[in-house]
Design a protein around this motif. Structure first.
Motif, short mmCIF file in Angstrom:
data_model
loop_
_atom_site.label_atom_id
_atom_site.label_comp_id
_atom_site.label_asym_id
_atom_site.label_seq_id
_atom_site.Cartn_x
_atom_site.Cartn_y
_atom_site.Cartn_z
N ARG A 98 3.65 6.98 -0.16
CA ARG A 98 2.32 7.57 -0.37
C ARG A 98 2.21 8.16 -1.76
N ALA A 99 1.00 8.43 -2.16
CA ALA A 99 0.74 8.95 -3.52
C ALA A 99 1.55 10.20 -3.81
N GLU A 100 1.74 11.08 -2.81
CA GLU A 100 2.48 12.31 -3.07
C GLU A 100 3.96 12.05 -3.30
N ALA A 101 4.45 10.87 -2.91
CA ALA A 101 5.86 10.55 -3.14
C ALA A 101 6.10 10.03 -4.54
N LYS A 102 5.01 9.65 -5.23
CA LYS A 102 5.15 9.11 -6.58
C LYS A 102 5.25 10.25 -7.58
N PRO A 103 6.01 10.04 -8.66
CA PRO A 103 6.11 11.09 -9.67
C PRO A 103 4.77 11.30 -10.35
N GLN A 104 4.48 12.53 -10.67
CA GLN A 104 3.24 12.85 -11.36
C GLN A 104 3.43 12.67 -12.86
N LEU A 111 0.82 -1.21 0.00
CA LEU A 111 0.00 0.00 0.00
C LEU A 111 0.85 1.26 0.00
N ASP A 112 1.11 1.85 1.16
CA ASP A 112 1.83 3.14 1.19
C ASP A 112 3.19 3.04 1.87
N ARG A 113 3.78 1.83 1.92
CA ARG A 113 5.06 1.66 2.61
C ARG A 113 5.95 0.69 1.83
N LEU A 114 7.19 1.13 1.61
CA LEU A 114 8.20 0.27 1.01
C LEU A 114 9.07 -0.27 2.13
N THR A 115 9.26 -1.58 2.18
CA THR A 115 10.13 -2.21 3.17
C THR A 115 11.29 -2.87 2.44
N VAL A 116 12.49 -2.57 2.87
CA VAL A 116 13.70 -3.19 2.34
C VAL A 116 14.31 -3.98 3.49
N SER A 117 14.58 -5.27 3.24
CA SER A 117 15.15 -6.10 4.31
C SER A 117 16.28 -6.95 3.77
N VAL A 118 17.19 -7.29 4.68
CA VAL A 118 18.31 -8.18 4.37
C VAL A 118 18.33 -9.26 5.44
N ARG A 119 18.26 -10.51 4.98
CA ARG A 119 18.33 -11.65 5.89
C ARG A 119 19.69 -12.31 5.70
N ASP A 120 20.38 -12.59 6.82
CA ASP A 120 21.64 -13.33 6.75
C ASP A 120 21.59 -14.47 7.75
N HIS A 121 22.67 -15.24 7.84
CA HIS A 121 22.70 -16.44 8.68
C HIS A 121 23.42 -16.25 10.00
N ASP A 122 23.74 -15.01 10.35
CA ASP A 122 24.41 -14.71 11.62
C ASP A 122 23.34 -14.28 12.62
N PRO A 123 23.20 -15.00 13.73
CA PRO A 123 22.13 -14.67 14.67
C PRO A 123 22.37 -13.42 15.51
N ARG A 124 23.59 -12.88 15.48
CA ARG A 124 23.88 -11.70 16.31
C ARG A 124 23.15 -10.48 15.75
N LEU A 125 22.36 -9.84 16.61
CA LEU A 125 21.62 -8.64 16.19
C LEU A 125 22.55 -7.43 16.17
N PRO A 126 22.37 -6.54 15.19
CA PRO A 126 23.25 -5.37 15.10
C PRO A 126 22.91 -4.33 16.16
N VAL A 127 23.89 -3.50 16.44
CA VAL A 127 23.71 -2.39 17.37
C VAL A 127 24.11 -1.12 16.63
N ALA A 128 23.23 -0.15 16.60
CA ALA A 128 23.52 1.11 15.92
C ALA A 128 24.40 1.98 16.81
N ALA A 129 25.46 2.51 16.22
CA ALA A 129 26.34 3.43 16.95
C ALA A 129 25.67 4.80 17.02
N ASP A 130 25.93 5.50 18.10
CA ASP A 130 25.48 6.88 18.21
C ASP A 130 26.46 7.73 17.41
N LEU A 131 25.96 8.52 16.46
CA LEU A 131 26.85 9.30 15.60
C LEU A 131 27.77 10.24 16.37
N LYS A 132 27.36 10.69 17.56
CA LYS A 132 28.24 11.58 18.32
C LYS A 132 29.46 10.84 18.87
#
Length: 182
Positions: free
Chosen positions: A134-140, A72-93
């Protein structure tokens, strides 16, 4: 009326530097086909970061599956791998300005509407992000001008070609397996 409530494209590959650019082109081409051109840059950057993380961190192997899905109004991009360790996002600061790594998930978080990671079965995980489609994100499309009595009839429009698959025709060394639905 919703003509295509769900569309998806799946690509299986080894997350090697030579393959990451190829997958970025596949994602870009698929989004163009779905007429989601405004999302191409963010989706390509996000998938590049997720695949780079698989290449750098996933153990025991680098095989993974990239999936892009339009619901519908959402694009989901996912990557599946075989490593069970979940990632941790670094704080940019906490990342030094000249560091060459450590910004990936923070960048994904900044460019996306939402993101996350979840375990996938006994071994493996899925890391994903979403973008609003959403519709407004699509090119006219340009309005077709009305013909007057003195104008010549326009040439007939050809139907848009269906993609054969979301993988390119020329595949170097390790072929990506792919499928397109919708």
């Amino acid at each position: 009326m919703i003509s295509h409530p769900s569309r998806h494209c799946t690509v299986e590959l080894q997350a090697l530097p030579s393959r990451i650019g190829q997958v970025r082109r596949i994602v870009s081409a698929q989004l163009r086909y779905w007429q989601l051109d405004p999302l191409i840059d963010r989706a390509a950057l996000g998938v590049t970061e997720l695949l780079s993380n698989v290449h750098q961190h996933a153990r025991p192997d680098k095989s993974c599956t990239v999936r892009i899905e339009l619901l519908l109004d959402r694009l989901t991009v996912s990557v599946r791998d075989h490593d069970p360790r979940l990632p941790v996002a670094a704080d940019l600061k906490d990342v030094a300005p000249l560091d060459t790594c450590g910004r990936g998930l923070a960048m994904v978080a900044a460019l996306s509407e939402s993101w996350g990671a979840r375990p996938d079965g006994d071994e493996g995980k899925v890391v994903w992000f979403t973008l609003p489609a959403r519709a407004e994100a699509k090119p006219q499309r340009a309005a077709v001008p009305r013909r007057t009595a003195v104008e010549q009839p326009a040439a007939p429009r050809l139907p848009e070609a269906e993609p054969v698959a979301c993988a390119p025709a020329a595949v170097p060394r390790t072929p990506a397996r792919s499928a397109v639905v919708g």
